[in-house]
Design a protein around this motif. Structure first.
Motif, PDB file in Angstrom:
ATOM      1  N   THR A  31      51.102 -13.190  30.008  1.00 29.39           N
ATOM      2  CA  THR A  31      50.536 -12.900  28.696  1.00 29.39           C
ATOM      3  C   THR A  31      49.867 -14.152  28.158  1.00 29.39           C
ATOM      4  O   THR A  31      50.384 -15.243  28.268  1.00 29.39           O
ATOM      5  N   ARG A  32      48.711 -13.987  27.576  1.00 30.54           N
ATOM      6  CA  ARG A  32      47.994 -15.139  27.042  1.00 30.54           C
ATOM      7  C   ARG A  32      47.390 -14.788  25.701  1.00 30.54           C
ATOM      8  O   ARG A  32      47.114 -13.630  25.386  1.00 30.54           O
ATOM      9  N   ALA A  33      47.203 -15.784  24.879  1.00 35.18           N
ATOM     10  CA  ALA A  33      46.523 -15.585  23.604  1.00 35.18           C
ATOM     11  C   ALA A  33      45.037 -15.369  23.858  1.00 35.18           C
ATOM     12  O   ALA A  33      44.519 -15.677  24.922  1.00 35.18           O
ATOM     13  N   LYS A  34      44.380 -14.832  22.852  1.00 33.23           N
ATOM     14  CA  LYS A  34      42.947 -14.605  22.972  1.00 33.23           C
ATOM     15  C   LYS A  34      42.248 -15.928  23.216  1.00 33.23           C
ATOM     16  O   LYS A  34      42.485 -16.915  22.537  1.00 33.23           O
ATOM     17  N   GLY A  35      41.363 -15.954  24.234  1.00 35.62           N
ATOM     18  CA  GLY A  35      40.702 -17.190  24.617  1.00 35.62           C
ATOM     19  C   GLY A  35      39.413 -17.416  23.855  1.00 35.62           C
ATOM     20  O   GLY A  35      39.100 -16.749  22.862  1.00 35.62           O
ATOM     21  N   ALA A  36      38.639 -18.367  24.352  1.00 37.04           N
ATOM     22  CA  ALA A  36      37.373 -18.726  23.718  1.00 37.04           C
ATOM     23  C   ALA A  36      36.347 -17.613  23.925  1.00 37.04           C
ATOM     24  O   ALA A  36      36.305 -16.973  24.978  1.00 37.04           O
ATOM     25  N   SER A  37      35.503 -17.407  22.950  1.00 36.40           N
ATOM     26  CA  SER A  37      34.485 -16.371  23.045  1.00 36.40           C
ATOM     27  C   SER A  37      33.402 -16.783  24.036  1.00 36.40           C
ATOM     28  O   SER A  37      33.324 -17.941  24.449  1.00 36.40           O
ATOM     29  N   PHE A  38      32.557 -15.822  24.396  1.00 38.15           N
ATOM     30  CA  PHE A  38      31.467 -16.094  25.322  1.00 38.15           C
ATOM     31  C   PHE A  38      30.534 -17.162  24.750  1.00 38.15           C
ATOM     32  O   PHE A  38      30.186 -18.132  25.428  1.00 38.15           O
ATOM     33  N   ALA A  39      30.157 -16.985  23.468  1.00 39.77           N
ATOM     34  CA  ALA A  39      29.241 -17.940  22.837  1.00 39.77           C
ATOM     35  C   ALA A  39      29.865 -19.327  22.751  1.00 39.77           C
ATOM     36  O   ALA A  39      29.206 -20.346  22.990  1.00 39.77           O
ATOM     37  N   SER A  40      31.155 -19.385  22.413  1.00 38.98           N
ATOM     38  CA  SER A  40      31.832 -20.670  22.328  1.00 38.98           C
ATOM     39  C   SER A  40      31.880 -21.365  23.685  1.00 38.98           C
ATOM     40  O   SER A  40      31.717 -22.585  23.772  1.00 38.98           O
ATOM     41  N   SER A  41      32.078 -20.593  24.741  1.00 33.83           N
ATOM     42  CA  SER A  41      32.119 -21.173  26.081  1.00 33.83           C
ATOM     43  C   SER A  41      30.751 -21.716  26.487  1.00 33.83           C
ATOM     44  O   SER A  41      30.659 -22.765  27.134  1.00 33.83           O
ATOM     45  N   VAL A  42      29.688 -20.991  26.120  1.00 34.48           N
ATOM     46  CA  VAL A  42      28.337 -21.491  26.380  1.00 34.48           C
ATOM     47  C   VAL A  42      28.129 -22.817  25.661  1.00 34.48           C
ATOM     48  O   VAL A  42      27.608 -23.791  26.231  1.00 34.48           O
TER      49      VAL A  42
END
Length: 453
Positions: A31-42
């Motif tokens: 189980t993991r917390a919500k990760g970084a968004s697509f835009a944030s990763s870009v």
């Protein structure tokens, strides 16, 4: 190249409708917390890509011509994207989430040592390039703010002295801290500073005449304006082949290297899958390509044959007290100053892991390693006469290995695909290209040094 803050653990999320992503821990999806968004990763990956290399690309264009530069930049960026594709496939196949561990998987301990050494040298080169910028830009920045009529005799006009003071008083205390997460925001600031730099380069193209004025007095370290400038020097050249061209591809490789940050960013991506992460890398590399191309093109079209290997220095001779140039200089100096400690962290970690293994934390080892690395970097920044030498040597050696050679070799060793598959053939060609490019560029640079001396 900037340093992106890495995450320490890598887990998987829901990938419904996309490629399956292992990123597992012993075959179990935790189980993991919500990760970084697509835009944030870009955004994070662009921060990892863009750095001091942008200051040397106009010189690379002046050494290869406009069309030659565009072809080489497109080639390097495409190969960078393909090598990321190989790393992501290996991550999915093995569940490994660090570059060093991929080296260990492919070549055992020698592979891990090679990757660690390459990362160490790459980061030392990056820190040296940042400190070189401080050495060359800080005197001009202080002079323009304090004494517009300065003749160059003040103590703060000595870039080497200023560099030593800044390193001892600012960089060293920050680098010694065992944790430096609070400086992570400077990575984002540095990205916006690079965008502003590109805007200033475009705007100032229309403010600087060509041929350059004859009565311009070049500042220390800036190009010398030739008195017999003519309109022929204001004609852009499309293709150029010379000994200076050997610096072009290494500078580009230095500018696109982000591979040590790829897997950590992949790990923190929300709903991670190879498809999503490949799209992140393609968009990041594409946008970085545009910023690099625009700044290099307009920088070259501003100074033509007089373009400096560190582009900002060219504006000192023509418009030393221009407000926009002063702001971009101060912004880049601030981002450089606070980014050096961030780059230092993985370099120190690599040294401690290679020399002391898994030994418990020791302040003696921590401080002594920090001081030794910074002393080496400081000596390089002080005594290297031209930033293109940093880009050329580091780009043709460690950057080419991390960008081209290692991903190809690791894929050929680890992947279970037949050798005749498209990816394996591409990996083999990537290794061949990286070796040829690195050896050729390094040899020409060394021969040029020998002839020059």
């Amino acid at each position: 190249m900037s340093i992106s803050q890495a995450v320490s653990e890598c887990t998987a999320g829901d990938t419904e409708g996309e490629e399956t992503t292992p990123l597992l821990s012993n075959g179990v999806v935790p189980t993991r917390a919500k990760g970084a968004s697509f835009a944030s990763s870009v955004f994070n990956l662009m921060n990892a890509i863009m750095g001091s290399g942008i200051l040397g690309l106009a010189y690379a264009m002046a050494s290869t011509g406009i069309i030659g530069f565009c072809i080489l930049l497109l080639l390097v960026s495409s190969l960078a994207s393909f090598s990321i594709h190989l790393l992501l496939k290996l991550c999915d196949q093995t569940g490994i989430n660090s570059y060093e561990d991929l080296g260990d998987k492919a070549l055992q301990k020698p592979g891990k040592f090679l990757v660690g050494t390459a990362i160490l040298i790459q980061n030392i080169g990056a820190m040296a390039s940042y400190l070189f910028i401080l050495k060359s830009e800080l005197p001009a920045a202080i002079s323009s703010l304090l004494s517009p009529g300065n003749t160059g005799d003040a103590w703060y006009d000595d870039g080497r002295l200023l560099l030593i003071l800044v390193t001892v008083c600012v960089v060293l205390p920050l680098a010694i801290l065992p944790k430096i997460g609070f400086l992570g925001f400077t990575s984002s600031l540095a990205f916006f500073f690079m965008l502003y730099f590109a805007v200033v380069v475009v705007v100032k193209k229309w403010s600087i005449p060509c041929p350059l004025p004859h009565n311009v007095t070049a500042l220390p370290g800036a190009f010398q304006v030739i008195s017999n400038s003519s309109d022929s020097e204001c004609t852009p050249r499309l293709f150029i082949i010379s000994s200076k061209s050997a610096y072009a591809i290494p500078t580009m490789a230095f500018s696109f290297l982000c591979h040590t940050a790829i897997l950590p960013i992949y790990c923190e991506l929300d709903r991670p899958s190879k498809t999503r992460m490949q799209n992140v890398s393609n968009i990041s590399i594409g946008l970085s390509f545009l910023v690099y191309l625009i700044s290099a093109l307009f920088g070259y079209l501003t100074f033509y044959t007089h373009v400096n290997s560190e582009l900002l220095l060219g504006y000192d001779a023509v418009m030393p007290r221009d407000i926009m140039v002063m702001i971009v200089r101060l912004a880049i100096l601030l981002s450089v100053l606070l980014t050096v400690p961030l780059i230092h962290f993985p370099a120190r970690k690599a040294v401690i892991l290679m020399l002391f293994g898994g030994r418990a934390f020791s302040w003696l080892i921590h401080i002594s390693t920090t001081v030794c690395i910074l002393m080496l970097v400081l000596l390089l920044a002080i005594f290297v006469p031209d930033i293109r030498n940093v880009f050329g040597i580091v780009g043709s050696t460690t950057s080419s290995c991390l960008l081209f050679v290692f991903p190809g070799i690791f894929y050929l060793k680890i992947s279970s695909q037949p050798f005749r598959s498209a990816d394996c053939i591409g990996a083999a060609l990537l290794v061949v290209f990286g070796c040829i490019m690195g050896i050729t560029s390094f040899s020409v640079i060394v021969i040029t040094w020998a002839k020059g001396s």
